[in-house]
Each structure stands twice: as C-alpha cells, then as structure tokens.
Design a protein around this motif. Structure first.
Motif, PDB file in Angstrom:
ATOM      1  N   GLU A   1      -0.499   1.031  -7.398  1.00  0.00           N
ATOM      2  CA  GLU A   1       0.681   0.340  -6.883  1.00  0.00           C
ATOM      3  C   GLU A   1       1.034  -0.824  -7.805  1.00  0.00           C
TER       4      GLU A   1
ATOM      5  N   ASN B   1       5.791   1.948  -4.542  1.00  0.00           N
ATOM      6  CA  ASN B   1       6.018   1.589  -5.943  1.00  0.00           C
ATOM      7  C   ASN B   1       4.854   2.024  -6.831  1.00  0.00           C
ATOM      8  N   LYS B   2       4.482   3.299  -6.690  1.00  0.00           N
ATOM      9  CA  LYS B   2       3.373   3.868  -7.474  1.00  0.00           C
ATOM     10  C   LYS B   2       3.813   4.061  -8.918  1.00  0.00           C
TER      11      LYS B   2
ATOM     12  N   GLU C   1       0.822  -1.205   0.000  1.00  0.00           N
ATOM     13  CA  GLU C   1       0.000   0.000   0.000  1.00  0.00           C
ATOM     14  C   GLU C   1       0.863   1.266   0.000  1.00  0.00           C
TER      15      GLU C   1
END
Length: 110
Positions: A65, A44-45, A41
């Motif tokens: 993500e 690593n967007k 959560e």
C-alpha cells in the motif's frame, strides 16, 4: 515542510473519496501527519521491483500500500456506518471527535 493536523488517525475506518480506489473502505494502518498522508489497508496498491535482501531473499515484484492524501479519505462513523464529517465535542472535560450526522462520539475513552 510543516506538520498537518489530520482529521483521521490510526485504526479509523475510512472510505476513499477520489482516485482509482474511489468508494473502497479500509482501516488506517499508518498516519503520516508530516506529509499530510495516510496508508489505508488494501487501498492504493502499488508494485515495487525489489532486489534480494535479508527481508526479501527472493527479491522480485512486491505489492504494497502506498500513502494516500488525507484529504481524499473520509471517516466512517462506527455508530451510523456512514461516511461523515467530524466535529469537536466536550465530554468529561475532554475534547473528542463526534459525528456530524448522528452526533455520536467517535473516540473511545480508555
């Protein structure tokens, strides 16, 4: 592709060890053992350019993500609040995960 035994599972709080989000903490939203990856959560967007669909009628750029290698995350012990390796311990005839730093059992019995 073979299935990998992960050291973390859905709902665990983890800290990222490597990459652009190094040091960030988050909860595991999804574990993908067949790929050896996890989705954390807020970590690593990535941006996806999406065509209009029923789910996204507007379309456009959507942030979500992306999966992260499971080896790049380390479990945060709920008892000592530190990133720690895990080991196996037998409790009431069941094997459970335990923190290597404080020895506390990580898996809650239901």
């Amino acid at each position: 592709m073979s299935q990998v035994k992960l050291h973390v599972k859905k709902g665990d709080t983890v800290v990222v060890l490597a990459g652009k989000d190094k040091g960030k903490e988050g909860k595991i939203v999804e574990a993908l053992p067949k790929k050896g990856k996890v989705i954390v959560e807020g970590v690593n967007k990535v941006k996806r350019h999406t065509k209009p669909s029923q789910k996204y009628p507007q379309g456009g750029i959507i942030q979500k993500e992306a999966p992260l290698n499971a080896c790049k995350v380390m479990l945060v012990c709920p008892a000592c609040k530190k990133a720690a390796r895990t080991g196996k311990k037998e409790v009431n005839g069941k094997m459970v995960r335990a923190c290597k730093k404080c020895g506390e059992v990580i898996d809650q019995t239901k």
